[in-house]
Motif scaffolding. Structure first.
Motif, PDB file in Angstrom:
ATOM      1  N   GLY A  73       6.412   5.598  -7.495  1.00  0.00           N
ATOM      2  CA  GLY A  73       6.625   6.226  -6.194  1.00  0.00           C
ATOM      3  C   GLY A  73       6.302   5.306  -5.039  1.00  0.00           C
ATOM      4  N   GLY A  74       5.471   5.779  -4.113  1.00  0.00           N
ATOM      5  CA  GLY A  74       5.096   5.005  -2.932  1.00  0.00           C
ATOM      6  C   GLY A  74       4.236   3.790  -3.233  1.00  0.00           C
ATOM      7  N   TYR A  75       3.779   3.642  -4.473  1.00  0.00           N
ATOM      8  CA  TYR A  75       2.986   2.470  -4.856  1.00  0.00           C
ATOM      9  C   TYR A  75       3.820   1.400  -5.559  1.00  0.00           C
ATOM     10  CZ  TYR A  75      -1.349   4.964  -3.676  1.00  0.00           C
ATOM     11  OH  TYR A  75      -2.358   5.623  -3.020  1.00  0.00           O
ATOM     12  N   GLU A  76       5.124   1.594  -5.623  1.00  0.00           N
ATOM     13  CA  GLU A  76       6.001   0.582  -6.235  1.00  0.00           C
ATOM     14  C   GLU A  76       5.845  -0.744  -5.491  1.00  0.00           C
ATOM     15  OE1 GLU A  76       9.141  -0.701  -8.914  1.00  0.00           O
ATOM     16  OE2 GLU A  76       7.804   1.026  -8.917  1.00  0.00           O
ATOM     17  N   GLY A  77       5.587  -1.803  -6.250  1.00  0.00           N
ATOM     18  CA  GLY A  77       5.470  -3.139  -5.675  1.00  0.00           C
ATOM     19  C   GLY A  77       4.122  -3.444  -5.051  1.00  0.00           C
ATOM     20  N   ILE A  78       3.170  -2.536  -5.130  1.00  0.00           N
ATOM     21  CA  ILE A  78       1.855  -2.706  -4.516  1.00  0.00           C
ATOM     22  C   ILE A  78       0.814  -2.926  -5.621  1.00  0.00           C
ATOM     23  CG2 ILE A  78       0.107  -1.564  -3.087  1.00  0.00           C
ATOM     24  CD1 ILE A  78       2.381  -0.044  -1.739  1.00  0.00           C
ATOM     25  N   THR A  79      -0.186  -3.739  -5.347  1.00  0.00           N
ATOM     26  CA  THR A  79      -1.232  -3.992  -6.339  1.00  0.00           C
ATOM     27  C   THR A  79      -2.329  -2.932  -6.251  1.00  0.00           C
ATOM     28  OG1 THR A  79      -2.608  -5.354  -4.894  1.00  0.00           O
ATOM     29  CG2 THR A  79      -0.848  -6.496  -6.118  1.00  0.00           C
ATOM     30  N   THR A  80      -3.093  -2.803  -7.317  1.00  0.00           N
ATOM     31  CA  THR A  80      -4.240  -1.883  -7.321  1.00  0.00           C
ATOM     32  C   THR A  80      -5.240  -2.277  -6.241  1.00  0.00           C
ATOM     33  OG1 THR A  80      -3.944  -1.381  -9.660  1.00  0.00           O
ATOM     34  CG2 THR A  80      -6.125  -0.981  -8.744  1.00  0.00           C
ATOM     35  N   ALA A  81      -5.465  -3.576  -6.051  1.00  0.00           N
ATOM     36  CA  ALA A  81      -6.411  -4.023  -5.018  1.00  0.00           C
ATOM     37  C   ALA A  81      -5.956  -3.554  -3.640  1.00  0.00           C
ATOM     38  CB  ALA A  81      -6.544  -5.544  -5.046  1.00  0.00           C
ATOM     39  N   GLU A  82      -4.662  -3.614  -3.365  1.00  0.00           N
ATOM     40  CA  GLU A  82      -4.151  -3.150  -2.066  1.00  0.00           C
ATOM     41  C   GLU A  82      -4.337  -1.638  -1.915  1.00  0.00           C
ATOM     42  OE1 GLU A  82      -0.566  -6.329  -1.177  1.00  0.00           O
ATOM     43  OE2 GLU A  82      -0.222  -4.770  -2.696  1.00  0.00           O
ATOM     44  N   ILE A  83      -4.069  -0.894  -2.979  1.00  0.00           N
ATOM     45  CA  ILE A  83      -4.231   0.564  -2.933  1.00  0.00           C
ATOM     46  C   ILE A  83      -5.686   0.922  -2.686  1.00  0.00           C
ATOM     47  CG2 ILE A  83      -4.074   2.684  -4.301  1.00  0.00           C
ATOM     48  CD1 ILE A  83      -1.706   1.229  -5.819  1.00  0.00           C
ATOM     49  N   ARG A  84      -6.596   0.205  -3.328  1.00  0.00           N
ATOM     50  CA  ARG A  84      -8.023   0.536  -3.234  1.00  0.00           C
ATOM     51  C   ARG A  84      -8.638   0.184  -1.884  1.00  0.00           C
ATOM     52  NH1 ARG A  84     -10.195  -0.521  -9.390  1.00  0.00           N
ATOM     53  NH2 ARG A  84      -9.359   1.452 -10.212  1.00  0.00           N
ATOM     54  N   ARG A  85      -7.903  -0.509  -1.041  1.00  0.00           N
ATOM     55  CA  ARG A  85      -8.421  -0.736   0.315  1.00  0.00           C
ATOM     56  C   ARG A  85      -8.528   0.575   1.087  1.00  0.00           C
ATOM     57  NH1 ARG A  85      -4.542  -5.655   1.026  1.00  0.00           N
ATOM     58  NH2 ARG A  85      -5.702  -7.186  -0.159  1.00  0.00           N
ATOM     59  N   SER A  86      -7.597   1.493   0.818  1.00  0.00           N
ATOM     60  CA  SER A  86      -7.650   2.791   1.499  1.00  0.00           C
ATOM     61  C   SER A  86      -8.131   3.917   0.578  1.00  0.00           C
ATOM     62  CB  SER A  86      -6.280   3.142   2.074  1.00  0.00           C
ATOM     63  OG  SER A  86      -5.317   3.204   1.044  1.00  0.00           O
ATOM     64  N   ALA A  87      -8.098   3.679  -0.726  1.00  0.00           N
ATOM     65  CA  ALA A  87      -8.564   4.681  -1.700  1.00  0.00           C
ATOM     66  C   ALA A  87      -9.408   3.948  -2.744  1.00  0.00           C
ATOM     67  CB  ALA A  87      -7.372   5.371  -2.357  1.00  0.00           C
ATOM     68  N   PRO A  88     -10.687   3.684  -2.432  1.00  0.00           N
ATOM     69  CA  PRO A  88     -11.524   2.803  -3.254  1.00  0.00           C
ATOM     70  C   PRO A  88     -11.655   3.191  -4.722  1.00  0.00           C
ATOM     71  CG  PRO A  88     -12.601   3.255  -1.164  1.00  0.00           C
ATOM     72  CD  PRO A  88     -11.384   4.137  -1.229  1.00  0.00           C
ATOM     73  N   ASP A  89     -11.605   4.454  -5.037  1.00  0.00           N
ATOM     74  CA  ASP A  89     -11.795   4.897  -6.423  1.00  0.00           C
ATOM     75  C   ASP A  89     -10.486   5.275  -7.106  1.00  0.00           C
ATOM     76  OD1 ASP A  89     -14.579   4.588  -6.216  1.00  0.00           O
ATOM     77  OD2 ASP A  89     -14.759   6.568  -5.274  1.00  0.00           O
ATOM     78  N   TRP A  90      -9.365   4.867  -6.532  1.00  0.00           N
ATOM     79  CA  TRP A  90      -8.056   5.279  -7.054  1.00  0.00           C
ATOM     80  C   TRP A  90      -7.847   4.820  -8.500  1.00  0.00           C
ATOM     81  CZ3 TRP A  90      -3.811   2.371  -8.776  1.00  0.00           C
ATOM     82  CH2 TRP A  90      -2.663   3.128  -9.061  1.00  0.00           C
ATOM     83  N   SER A  91      -7.268   5.727  -9.303  1.00  0.00           N
ATOM     84  CA  SER A  91      -6.853   5.421 -10.675  1.00  0.00           C
ATOM     85  C   SER A  91      -5.478   6.035 -10.904  1.00  0.00           C
ATOM     86  CB  SER A  91      -7.844   5.990 -11.690  1.00  0.00           C
ATOM     87  OG  SER A  91      -7.272   5.960 -12.995  1.00  0.00           O
ATOM     88  N   LEU A  92      -4.563   5.256 -11.397  1.00  0.00           N
ATOM     89  CA  LEU A  92      -3.234   5.768 -11.726  1.00  0.00           C
ATOM     90  C   LEU A  92      -3.348   6.961 -12.656  1.00  0.00           C
ATOM     91  CD1 LEU A  92      -0.108   5.525 -11.821  1.00  0.00           C
ATOM     92  CD2 LEU A  92      -0.433   3.938 -13.742  1.00  0.00           C
ATOM     93  N   TRP A  93      -4.258   6.858 -13.632  1.00  0.00           N
ATOM     94  CA  TRP A  93      -4.359   7.842 -14.700  1.00  0.00           C
ATOM     95  C   TRP A  93      -4.852   9.207 -14.228  1.00  0.00           C
ATOM     96  CZ3 TRP A  93      -1.861   6.161 -18.765  1.00  0.00           C
ATOM     97  CH2 TRP A  93      -1.738   4.778 -18.942  1.00  0.00           C
ATOM     98  N   THR A  94      -5.699   9.228 -13.216  1.00  0.00           N
ATOM     99  CA  THR A  94      -6.249  10.507 -12.763  1.00  0.00           C
ATOM    100  C   THR A  94      -5.736  10.929 -11.387  1.00  0.00           C
ATOM    101  OG1 THR A  94      -8.186   9.325 -11.890  1.00  0.00           O
ATOM    102  CG2 THR A  94      -8.362  10.278 -14.112  1.00  0.00           C
ATOM    103  N   ASP A  95      -5.391   9.963 -10.532  1.00  0.00           N
ATOM    104  CA  ASP A  95      -4.986  10.281  -9.162  1.00  0.00           C
ATOM    105  C   ASP A  95      -3.478  10.281  -8.956  1.00  0.00           C
ATOM    106  OD1 ASP A  95      -7.694  10.455  -8.356  1.00  0.00           O
ATOM    107  OD2 ASP A  95      -7.771   8.261  -8.218  1.00  0.00           O
ATOM    108  N   GLY A  96      -2.742   9.620  -9.850  1.00  0.00           N
ATOM    109  CA  GLY A  96      -1.292   9.584  -9.708  1.00  0.00           C
ATOM    110  C   GLY A  96      -0.827   8.723  -8.557  1.00  0.00           C
TER     111      GLY A  96
END
Length: 197
Positions: A83-106
Motif C-alpha cells: 500500500g502506502g509503504y511501497e518503496g519505503i524502508t522500515t527505517a523511514e516508516i519508523r521515523r513517524s511510527a517508532p514501533d511499527w511492524s508489518l506483521w501487527t500494524d499492517g
C-alpha cells in the motif's frame, strides 16, 4: 507425500536497500542473477510435478535462471501489497511510527495500484495456493516448487504449518535461497530453510 520447495527470488535493487517491494515490478540485480543461477545445481536432475511462480519478473527470471522449466504464473503468489509503504524502508516508516511492524500494524492504503493488504488477506491468498497445491503433493509424483517473494513465502510457510498468517514473522527468508516444507508422521514440518546449493 512430496515436498513443497520454496524459492525466494534473487536480489533486486529494492531488496538490497530494504525498500518494501510488493507489486512494483523491479528486475534482478547482477547479484540477483548470480543468486538465481547458483540455484540450478539444486534442481538439476529433479523433476518437479509442478512449478509455480509469482507473475512478477523477478520471480519468473529466478525460475528460468535456476533451470525450472514449465513454470506457471499464479496471481495468488504476488508479494504482500504494501500500500502506502511501497518503496519505503522500515527505517523511514519508523521515523513517524517508532514501533511499527508489518506483521501487527499492517500498511496504510496507497494509490489504486497499491491499495494495501493485511496479514489476513495475504494469508487468504496463501491458503488458496496451498489448496491447489495439496492434491499435487498428495499424488507423490514429484515436488512442487514455488518461486515467489520473501513476505509472501513466510506467510505461506505459517499457513502450511497451521499457524496464523502473522506467524510468518518467525521465518526470516533471504534472497536467492531454497527452503523445503515436508511432513513427518503425517504432520507438516520445515525440512530445510534458507539454503544455498
Amino acid at each position: 507425500m512430496s515436498d513443497l520447495v520454496l524459492v525466494r527470488h534473487g536480489e533486486t535493487e529494492w531488496s538490497a536497500n530494504g525498500r518494501h517491494t510488493g507489486r512494483t515490478d523491479v528486475p534482478l540485480t547482477a547479484r540477483g542473477v548470480e543468486e538465481a543461477i547458483s540455484l540450478a545445481p539444486y534442481f538439476r536432475g529433479r523433476r518437479p510435478a509442478l512449478v509455480l511462480t509469482s507473475p512478477l519478473r523477478r520471480a519468473v527470471a529466478t525460475a528460468e535462471l535456476a533451470g525450472l522449466t514449465g513454470a506457471v504464473p499464479d496471481p495468488d503468489l504476488y508479494e504482500w501489497d504494501y500500500g502506502g509503504y511501497e518503496g519505503i524502508t522500515t527505517a523511514e516508516i519508523r521515523r513517524s511510527a517508532p514501533d511499527w511492524s508489518l506483521w501487527t500494524d499492517g500498511v496504510p492504503p496507497g494509490d489504486p495500484a497499491h491499495p494495501g493488504e493485511s496479514a489476513a488477506q495475504v494469508g487468504a491468498r496463501a491458503d488458496r495456493a496451498l489448496a491447489r497445491i495439496a492434491p499435487v503433493l498428495r499424488a507423490d509424483d514429484g515436488d512442487v516448487v514455488v518461486v515467489a517473494h520473501g513476505h509472501f513465502l513466510r506467510v505461506l510457510t505459517a499457513r502450511y504449518l497451521g499457524l496464523e498468517p502473522a506467524a510468518g514473522r518467525l521465518f526470516l527468508l533471504r534472497t536467492g535461497t531454497v527452503s523445503a516444507l515436508s511432513t513427518e508422521h503425517g504432520l507438516p514440518v520445515i525440512a530445510g530453510w534458507n539454503t544455498r546449493p
